[in-house]
Enzyme design. Structure first.
Site, PDB file in Angstrom:
ATOM      1  N   SER A 176      -9.720  -1.741   6.789  1.00 59.19           N
ATOM      2  CA  SER A 176      -9.103  -1.363   5.509  1.00 59.19           C
ATOM      3  C   SER A 176      -8.289  -2.447   4.821  1.00 59.19           C
ATOM      4  O   SER A 176      -7.969  -2.310   3.644  1.00 59.19           O
ATOM      5  CB  SER A 176      -8.241  -0.119   5.698  1.00 59.19           C
ATOM      6  OG  SER A 176      -9.056   1.026   5.802  1.00 59.19           O
TER       7      SER A 176
ATOM      8  N   ILE B 212      -7.038   8.262   3.778  1.00 57.01           N
ATOM      9  CA  ILE B 212      -7.016   6.840   4.180  1.00 57.01           C
ATOM     10  C   ILE B 212      -8.238   6.466   5.013  1.00 57.01           C
ATOM     11  O   ILE B 212      -8.483   5.290   5.261  1.00 57.01           O
ATOM     12  CB  ILE B 212      -5.731   6.443   4.947  1.00 57.01           C
ATOM     13  CG1 ILE B 212      -4.474   7.138   4.350  1.00 57.01           C
ATOM     14  CG2 ILE B 212      -5.501   4.939   4.893  1.00 57.01           C
ATOM     15  CD1 ILE B 212      -3.164   6.708   4.998  1.00 57.01           C
TER      16      ILE B 212
ATOM     17  N   GLY C 116     -10.100   0.280  10.544  1.00 61.85           N
ATOM     18  CA  GLY C 116     -11.544   0.134  10.715  1.00 61.85           C
ATOM     19  C   GLY C 116     -12.072  -0.961   9.802  1.00 61.85           C
ATOM     20  O   GLY C 116     -13.266  -1.203   9.717  1.00 61.85           O
TER      21      GLY C 116
ATOM     22  N   LYS D 198       0.849  -1.198   0.000  1.00 62.94           N
ATOM     23  CA  LYS D 198       0.000   0.000   0.000  1.00 62.94           C
ATOM     24  C   LYS D 198       0.883   1.246   0.000  1.00 62.94           C
ATOM     25  O   LYS D 198       1.984   1.241   0.552  1.00 62.94           O
ATOM     26  CB  LYS D 198      -0.870  -0.049   1.265  1.00 62.94           C
ATOM     27  CG  LYS D 198      -1.985   0.984   1.341  1.00 62.94           C
ATOM     28  CD  LYS D 198      -2.795   0.723   2.622  1.00 62.94           C
ATOM     29  CE  LYS D 198      -4.029   1.621   2.718  1.00 62.94           C
ATOM     30  NZ  LYS D 198      -4.821   1.305   3.937  1.00 62.94           N
TER      31      LYS D 198
ATOM     32  N   SER E  97      -9.572   0.986   2.912  1.00 67.22           N
ATOM     33  CA  SER E  97      -8.691   1.866   2.194  1.00 67.22           C
ATOM     34  C   SER E  97      -7.615   1.147   1.386  1.00 67.22           C
ATOM     35  O   SER E  97      -7.005   1.769   0.521  1.00 67.22           O
ATOM     36  CB  SER E  97      -8.030   2.833   3.181  1.00 67.22           C
ATOM     37  OG  SER E  97      -7.210   2.142   4.089  1.00 67.22           O
TER      38      SER E  97
END
Lengths: 547, 547
Positions: free
Chosen positions: B232, B182, B230, B133, B208
């Site tokens: 992602s 993000i 959360g 990422k 994300s």
């Protein structure tokens, strides 16, 4: 509504009433206030039998546990021996808050019956009386943490730590004193009064777990549990001549302990044991982790005791050892250099390198910043109901409250410091013969020995390891000896004004008998390793003393 | 000063220039925008050889690693195959940010030479191309995390994660897209544009870590690394039909990753792998921990991979399994119930109990509270320099900043919730046949399948496990099938207005091909256990499908 004085007086009267008259020394038989140690006084009072003296003076917790497990001692007699000694200790140095003698007697009798009927111990701490800092809840008594406004609200359940040690067979029997707010390294509050240092009652025992320090040093308890957010286990251990362990964040279960600065998580407070033997720390650590505390405490990581790592560390042939003689900001009192030299003289088989202090002042700014972010609101709310006077504390009282973003920035600074410190530790690889970084770091236990109550504090020697979150073991090495330490004069070589200020408090004659300790520091979450290495250091040192 | 549009345009042009023309599909040969999957399109382009198709379609990471270690495939050829497929994938779904093909080719050649000359692999991930990422820094490229103001500030060092996977032999070759800030579960920003879902390009890939989701689903990368505060990692894994792991706080090294909401530690963001095989997650976890990342990252606990626990979990005869069909607030889209039933039908040897959702709305309040405490200052500062427009985000923008004490109170609420949730989990002991609590919990992977970009979000199905900090593995179970799922109508049984609102987005025809997944959730810091249990569930499910 009663005044805070009335509430406090009633609480103290309740406490007094729980101490059997038979375990009290007549006032005119008590030693006079002086610089003399009172550690051995209880054995002279006639209150303890020979056997009870033998029991309470069994410093080695492993030995005591073996004798309990074999039935050589019953849990009931061990408990009563420590109750007696605790009661006398309380008259001398005031370490107690809540008293649970009757609950403890009942539990000890159950343990004896269980061992008799099943042939098995309840757990690894079977029958061991234990004291816990007032923060830990024991069902039925208050957990005031020295706030008068918290009085008369008895706990409805045990803290997880208490639950866990009971599951392991221990017998919690008293809770112990701490400073109002918990954010100070003495042990005095308006509710329970001031705890003194048994080795020299003109001095304080350190804090915030000073009740534990004083009680365990008096041999009123073989093993106590304190908490440490800036040194609060290690300072009383160091100032009272005990072994103490500061574990890493959440390794042992804090759930259900009452605290101040609730919700402050930048620098987590941790709990750790104090004992008169290194085995006390190890037995505690193994026993607590064996109960899988992570099933009860959501913050405790699922990390069982790593016996392999412990054995590896205690038998590792060649250690790389860093020594930080001073923190670059304030040199420790003279006997600390002597203590470190005594330790190092026993470690000649190992590779010893100097460890340069790393940005102590910045570290202390970050530490303090964590504690003051609420502008003192937490503490203000605790003293407000009864308008209790506020004593000294390391808190945000009188300082501006942070904003949410400022708290985040403080967290960021803390993490950056942790990373830089880790790199600094790793860089010792350049100094060692085998190119490995240091295994452990030896640092003074504190900047100063015990001093009179009502003094300033300086916590950088312990606080830095709360900031970086490394495990540390306190080893008691020597005591202030005016004949030697009185000669260690400094002049003109001060690192700072504060260094000079603290040096001027140095007066070996007045601080006679004050213990002098070192900390053995290891890598993060390597409690097993630091305990194993500490054992090596201790055994080498102890052997060198008996030569 | 150039405008944000100019900076973004220049960055995109640089990215475009790093994609070899030979690996591009002619515009008129690209598939038209539709609900059709484009996952298999790259194999039809003629750009990849048969052998390269074989390599990139080796979903099982363990198999790929074995063939790399044995020399059956060279690192250079494996890399080039994935580069080709990644370039085609990029044309279709726009997953890339920074491109490191040349660095990667050099590293792959070194690895081949090393294996040839020494006969030994560099490490457990020898020769494996990996995507990361955009948050992770690779020396020499930017780590903009989608902020245009962060452009043209190349990283001077690798993030610890990148350092560690390279030490393990992996070959990082691209960085991947994410949403601006993000803090959203789509993957769109003004710098790199919008990433699409390969299974149905009218839909988003989640976020994300949506760039990872899209790229790994396209078989452009065998193993990618995302982050999760959360959901992602899990949301793009679930919405792209992948396996994904959300580990517990700090288990894998986050040090040196660029982030938003810097210093927010109430709910720590974690990093985790996404892959087309469960072995991808396990190989990643073992390999990262084998590098002792705690020596480089001050937050990573010293917890080596626990092979015993993994083996125990993957071979445990009888599991106690909790099933949470919905979270009590918003029922998941219809195919989730079908997916869970399909999984359970394969688990009849085990003890399955219903798990009651625990205070979902309160959990989400606590989660959001953690993210908004700075009143949006962190994000505002990031977009201010170039006056970038702000997209949707879960942040404090437009909300009042917390005070320091309010942050502490939010931390306190979070810890109380964690304790209550742990007690709730432990209480499942009352439901099971053997009186043990559940070993794992099966929950829907998300409330909804992939939906069109620019939508609302609802993250409770993943966010709850960030709050309580439990490890979770995403397993891809099925896909939206209008013939079946289009018939699953609800009427009048809505749990809340939001439940109804989300249900009304349900349109199986439009969401055709969208993956449907479940999460396997375990106890805190038991990544090994949850991976082992997930393997059991997956193998049983896979076997039931082939019957």
């Amino acid at each position: 509504m009663p005044s805070w004085q009335e509430v406090a007086e009633a609480k103290r009267a309740q406490r007094e009433a729980l101490i059997p008259d038979a375990y009290k020394v007549a006032a005119d038989s008590l030693p006079a206030a002086s610089t003399d140690s009172v550690v051995d006084f209880p054995r002279t009072t006639g209150i303890l039998s020979e056997r009870e003296i033998e029991i309470t003076e069994t410093d080695d917790v492993s030995v005591l546990l073996k004798k309990l497990a074999s039935g050589h001692y019953t849990a009931v007699e061990v408990l009563e021996a420590f109750i007696k000694r605790t009661c006398i200790a309380h008259q001398l140095v005031n370490p107690l808050t809540e008293i649970h003698f009757d609950d403890a007697r009942k539990l000890a009798a159950e343990l004896d019956a269980e061992l008799k009927s099943t042939g098995k111990v309840r757990g690894p701490l079977h029958g061991l009386p234990m004291s816990v800092k007032d923060q830990f809840q024991i069902k039925g008594s208050d957990a005031t943490i020295g706030y008068i406004s918290y009085a008369n609200k008895p706990s409805t359940a045990d803290s997880v730590l208490v639950e866990v040690i009971k599951k392991a067979g221990a017998v919690p029997f008293v809770k112990t004193n701490l400073p109002q707010t918990i954010m100070y390294s003495e042990s005095s509050n308006h509710l329970w009064g001031t705890t003194l240092n048994p080795h020299n009652r003109t001095l304080h025992p350190g804090g915030s777990s000073g009740g534990e320090g004083a009680l365990v040093a008096m041999k009123g308890s073989p093993l106590g549990v304190g908490t440490d957010v800036g040194g609060s286990v290690r300072i009383p251990a160091a100032l009272c001549g005990l072994f103490g362990l500061r574990p890493c964040s959440h390794r042992f279960p804090y759930e259900g302990a009452v605290n101040s600065l609730v919700g402050q998580i930048t620098i987590p407070s941790v709990l750790g044991p104090l004992s008169r033997s290194l085995t006390g720390l190890t037995e505690f650590s193994k026993a607590v982790l064996a109960q899988e505390p992570w099933l009860l405490d959501p913050q405790t990581p699922s990390m069982p005791w790593n016996e392999d790592r412990f054995q590896q560390a205690r038998t590792q042939k060649k250690l790389n050892i860093g020594v930080m003689w001073h923190d670059g900001a304030i040199k420790p009192s003279p006997p600390y250099e002597r203590a470190i030299k005594e330790v190092l003289s026993a470690l000649s088989d190992h590779d010893i390198v100097d460890f340069e202090a790393y940005k102590t002042n910045e570290a202390m700014e970050i530490l303090v910043e964590a504690f003051i972010a609420d502008g003192g609101k937490d503490i203000s709310a605790a003293i407000a109901p009864l308008d209790e006077p506020l004593g000294p504390c390391l808190s945000g009282i009188g300082k501006p409250e942070y904003t949410g973003h400022q708290v985040w920035l403080a967290n960021k600074r803390k993490l950056e410091f942790q990373k830089a410190y880790l790199d600094h530790w790793n860089a010792t690889a350049k100094q060692t013969k085998d190119g490995r970084p240091i295994d452990i770091l030896i640092v003074p236990g504190m900047a100063y020995t015990a001093i009179p109550p009502g003094n300033d504090i300086y916590v950088a020697y312990t606080g830095i390891f709360n900031l970086v979150d490394y495990p540390a073991v306190v080893l008691p090495i020597t005591k202030v000896d005016p004949a030697v330490d009185g000669l260690a004069k400094r002049s003109g070589d001060f690192l700072s004004e504060d260094d000079e200020k603290w040096y001027k408090k140095w007066d070996a004659e007045k601080l006679v008998n004050a213990p002098v300790s070192v900390q053995i520091v290891g890598r993060r979450y390597e409690e097993e390793a630091v305990l194993g290495y500490a054992e090596q250091v201790w055994n080498a040192f102890a052997a060198s003393k008996t030569k």
